[in-house]
Design a protein around this motif. Structure first.
Motif, PDB file in Angstrom:
ATOM      1  N   ALA A  42     -15.780 -59.679 -51.503  1.00  0.00           N
ATOM      2  CA  ALA A  42     -14.909 -58.500 -51.488  1.00  0.00           C
ATOM      3  C   ALA A  42     -15.710 -57.244 -51.831  1.00  0.00           C
ATOM      4  O   ALA A  42     -15.530 -56.189 -51.212  1.00  0.00           O
ATOM      5  CB  ALA A  42     -13.753 -58.679 -52.467  1.00  0.00           C
ATOM      6  N   ARG A  43     -16.595 -57.345 -52.798  1.00  0.00           N
ATOM      7  CA  ARG A  43     -17.424 -56.204 -53.192  1.00  0.00           C
ATOM      8  C   ARG A  43     -18.288 -55.746 -52.017  1.00  0.00           C
ATOM      9  O   ARG A  43     -18.368 -54.552 -51.709  1.00  0.00           O
ATOM     10  CB  ARG A  43     -18.316 -56.584 -54.383  1.00  0.00           C
ATOM     11  N   ARG A  44     -18.892 -56.693 -51.328  1.00  0.00           N
ATOM     12  CA  ARG A  44     -19.747 -56.355 -50.184  1.00  0.00           C
ATOM     13  C   ARG A  44     -18.942 -55.693 -49.068  1.00  0.00           C
ATOM     14  O   ARG A  44     -19.400 -54.736 -48.444  1.00  0.00           O
ATOM     15  CB  ARG A  44     -20.458 -57.600 -49.660  1.00  0.00           C
ATOM     16  N   ALA A  45     -17.756 -56.205 -48.810  1.00  0.00           N
ATOM     17  CA  ALA A  45     -16.914 -55.607 -47.769  1.00  0.00           C
ATOM     18  C   ALA A  45     -16.536 -54.174 -48.139  1.00  0.00           C
ATOM     19  O   ALA A  45     -16.593 -53.269 -47.295  1.00  0.00           O
ATOM     20  CB  ALA A  45     -15.652 -56.444 -47.563  1.00  0.00           C
ATOM     21  N   GLN A  46     -16.177 -53.959 -49.401  1.00  0.00           N
ATOM     22  CA  GLN A  46     -15.792 -52.612 -49.829  1.00  0.00           C
ATOM     23  C   GLN A  46     -16.958 -51.635 -49.742  1.00  0.00           C
ATOM     24  O   GLN A  46     -16.775 -50.472 -49.359  1.00  0.00           O
ATOM     25  CB  GLN A  46     -15.255 -52.659 -51.260  1.00  0.00           C
ATOM     26  N   ILE A  47     -18.148 -52.089 -50.080  1.00  0.00           N
ATOM     27  CA  ILE A  47     -19.328 -51.214 -50.013  1.00  0.00           C
ATOM     28  C   ILE A  47     -19.612 -50.817 -48.566  1.00  0.00           C
ATOM     29  O   ILE A  47     -19.953 -49.666 -48.293  1.00  0.00           O
ATOM     30  CB  ILE A  47     -20.546 -51.899 -50.658  1.00  0.00           C
ATOM     31  N   LEU A  48     -19.460 -51.748 -47.640  1.00  0.00           N
ATOM     32  CA  LEU A  48     -19.686 -51.421 -46.232  1.00  0.00           C
ATOM     33  C   LEU A  48     -18.595 -50.504 -45.686  1.00  0.00           C
ATOM     34  O   LEU A  48     -18.866 -49.624 -44.871  1.00  0.00           O
ATOM     35  CB  LEU A  48     -19.776 -52.697 -45.394  1.00  0.00           C
ATOM     36  N   GLU A  49     -17.359 -50.719 -46.128  1.00  0.00           N
ATOM     37  CA  GLU A  49     -16.243 -49.909 -45.635  1.00  0.00           C
ATOM     38  C   GLU A  49     -16.220 -48.504 -46.232  1.00  0.00           C
ATOM     39  O   GLU A  49     -15.900 -47.546 -45.542  1.00  0.00           O
ATOM     40  CB  GLU A  49     -14.907 -50.591 -45.955  1.00  0.00           C
ATOM     41  N   ALA A  50     -16.518 -48.399 -47.513  1.00  0.00           N
ATOM     42  CA  ALA A  50     -16.424 -47.111 -48.215  1.00  0.00           C
ATOM     43  C   ALA A  50     -17.559 -47.010 -49.227  1.00  0.00           C
ATOM     44  O   ALA A  50     -17.343 -47.184 -50.437  1.00  0.00           O
ATOM     45  CB  ALA A  50     -15.066 -46.989 -48.892  1.00  0.00           C
ATOM     46  N   PRO A  51     -18.764 -46.727 -48.760  1.00  0.00           N
ATOM     47  CA  PRO A  51     -19.912 -46.730 -49.656  1.00  0.00           C
ATOM     48  C   PRO A  51     -19.845 -45.712 -50.795  1.00  0.00           C
ATOM     49  O   PRO A  51     -20.480 -45.898 -51.825  1.00  0.00           O
ATOM     50  CB  PRO A  51     -21.100 -46.444 -48.733  1.00  0.00           C
ATOM     51  N   ALA A  52     -19.077 -44.668 -50.639  1.00  0.00           N
ATOM     52  CA  ALA A  52     -18.988 -43.627 -51.672  1.00  0.00           C
ATOM     53  C   ALA A  52     -18.007 -43.992 -52.788  1.00  0.00           C
ATOM     54  O   ALA A  52     -17.997 -43.351 -53.835  1.00  0.00           O
ATOM     55  CB  ALA A  52     -18.582 -42.302 -51.045  1.00  0.00           C
ATOM     56  N   GLU A  53     -17.206 -45.003 -52.563  1.00  0.00           N
ATOM     57  CA  GLU A  53     -16.185 -45.385 -53.554  1.00  0.00           C
ATOM     58  C   GLU A  53     -16.664 -46.546 -54.413  1.00  0.00           C
ATOM     59  O   GLU A  53     -17.428 -47.398 -53.966  1.00  0.00           O
ATOM     60  CB  GLU A  53     -14.887 -45.777 -52.849  1.00  0.00           C
ATOM     61  N   GLU A  54     -16.173 -46.592 -55.634  1.00  0.00           N
ATOM     62  CA  GLU A  54     -16.470 -47.696 -56.552  1.00  0.00           C
ATOM     63  C   GLU A  54     -15.662 -48.927 -56.102  1.00  0.00           C
ATOM     64  O   GLU A  54     -14.437 -48.846 -55.958  1.00  0.00           O
ATOM     65  CB  GLU A  54     -16.078 -47.307 -57.977  1.00  0.00           C
ATOM     66  N   PRO A  55     -16.338 -50.067 -55.868  1.00  0.00           N
ATOM     67  CA  PRO A  55     -15.591 -51.274 -55.445  1.00  0.00           C
ATOM     68  C   PRO A  55     -14.624 -51.744 -56.541  1.00  0.00           C
ATOM     69  O   PRO A  55     -14.933 -51.681 -57.722  1.00  0.00           O
ATOM     70  CB  PRO A  55     -16.686 -52.319 -55.222  1.00  0.00           C
ATOM     71  N   ARG A  56     -13.467 -52.190 -56.099  1.00  0.00           N
ATOM     72  CA  ARG A  56     -12.481 -52.758 -57.014  1.00  0.00           C
ATOM     73  C   ARG A  56     -12.784 -54.243 -57.200  1.00  0.00           C
ATOM     74  O   ARG A  56     -13.296 -54.888 -56.298  1.00  0.00           O
ATOM     75  CB  ARG A  56     -11.070 -52.561 -56.454  1.00  0.00           C
ATOM     76  N   VAL A  57     -12.448 -54.773 -58.349  1.00  0.00           N
ATOM     77  CA  VAL A  57     -12.698 -56.182 -58.649  1.00  0.00           C
ATOM     78  C   VAL A  57     -11.475 -57.002 -58.249  1.00  0.00           C
ATOM     79  O   VAL A  57     -10.342 -56.670 -58.629  1.00  0.00           O
ATOM     80  CB  VAL A  57     -12.998 -56.382 -60.155  1.00  0.00           C
ATOM     81  N   MET A  58     -11.713 -58.061 -57.512  1.00  0.00           N
ATOM     82  CA  MET A  58     -10.624 -58.953 -57.132  1.00  0.00           C
ATOM     83  C   MET A  58     -10.084 -59.621 -58.394  1.00  0.00           C
ATOM     84  O   MET A  58     -10.856 -60.158 -59.187  1.00  0.00           O
ATOM     85  CB  MET A  58     -11.117 -60.010 -56.140  1.00  0.00           C
ATOM     86  N   PRO A  59      -8.774 -59.613 -58.577  1.00  0.00           N
ATOM     87  CA  PRO A  59      -8.206 -60.215 -59.793  1.00  0.00           C
ATOM     88  C   PRO A  59      -8.277 -61.740 -59.775  1.00  0.00           C
ATOM     89  O   PRO A  59      -8.388 -62.356 -58.724  1.00  0.00           O
ATOM     90  CB  PRO A  59      -6.753 -59.741 -59.770  1.00  0.00           C
ATOM     91  N   ASP A  60      -8.195 -62.319 -60.938  1.00  0.00           N
ATOM     92  CA  ASP A  60      -8.134 -63.765 -61.078  1.00  0.00           C
ATOM     93  C   ASP A  60      -6.678 -64.172 -60.881  1.00  0.00           C
ATOM     94  O   ASP A  60      -5.831 -63.900 -61.737  1.00  0.00           O
ATOM     95  CB  ASP A  60      -8.634 -64.180 -62.456  1.00  0.00           C
ATOM     96  N   ALA A  61      -6.391 -64.806 -59.770  1.00  0.00           N
ATOM     97  CA  ALA A  61      -5.017 -65.214 -59.457  1.00  0.00           C
ATOM     98  C   ALA A  61      -4.757 -66.675 -59.820  1.00  0.00           C
ATOM     99  O   ALA A  61      -3.722 -67.229 -59.473  1.00  0.00           O
ATOM    100  CB  ALA A  61      -4.731 -64.981 -57.973  1.00  0.00           C
ATOM    101  N   GLY A  62      -5.716 -67.292 -60.496  1.00  0.00           N
ATOM    102  CA  GLY A  62      -5.535 -68.674 -60.928  1.00  0.00           C
ATOM    103  C   GLY A  62      -6.280 -69.659 -60.050  1.00  0.00           C
ATOM    104  O   GLY A  62      -6.627 -69.369 -58.909  1.00  0.00           O
ATOM    105  N   MET A  63      -6.537 -70.822 -60.613  1.00  0.00           N
ATOM    106  CA  MET A  63      -7.373 -71.810 -59.941  1.00  0.00           C
ATOM    107  C   MET A  63      -6.804 -72.315 -58.621  1.00  0.00           C
ATOM    108  O   MET A  63      -7.553 -72.737 -57.746  1.00  0.00           O
ATOM    109  CB  MET A  63      -7.690 -72.981 -60.873  1.00  0.00           C
TER     110      MET A  63
END
Length: 103
Positions: A42-63
């Motif tokens: 997800a971090r890599r996708a966000q960096i490619l899509e919007a390099p100027a923005e701080e990537p958001r962290v995917m939440p822990d939705a459980g195992m």
């Protein structure tokens, strides 16, 4: 357009293994490794899509949600990858995470 079939196949295979894994395996290491992978993809996708923005962290939705999380993150990344090298690198991340997860 880059062929991302190798990435989606690798992630789909890992996700299927996670869904079939017993809860004890997920608790030991499987879910932790899968969540780390989902967050990195997800971090890599966000960096490619919007390099100027701080990537958001995917939440822990459980195992029991990590299989879906890696699938969504990988498919999002597949849409924005620009080279075969990026695809190979992402496939490597998936394969390494699956080995560490033990599934």
């Amino acid at each position: 357009m880059v062929d991302t079939t190798r990435l989606t196949r690798a992630v789909d295979h890992f996700a299927d293994r996670l869904r079939a894994a017993p809860q004890s395996r997920l608790q030991r290491n499987g879910a932790t490794e899968a969540l780390a992978l989902a967050r990195e993809l997800a971090r890599r996708a966000q960096i490619l899509e919007a390099p100027a923005e701080e990537p958001r962290v995917m939440p822990d939705a459980g195992m029991f949600a990590v299989a879906d999380q890696i699938t969504v993150a990988a498919h999002d990344l597949a849409v924005v990858l620009e080279s075969d090298d990026q695809v190979s690198e992402a496939v490597g991340l998936v394969e390494e995470a699956q080995k560490r997860a033990g599934v």
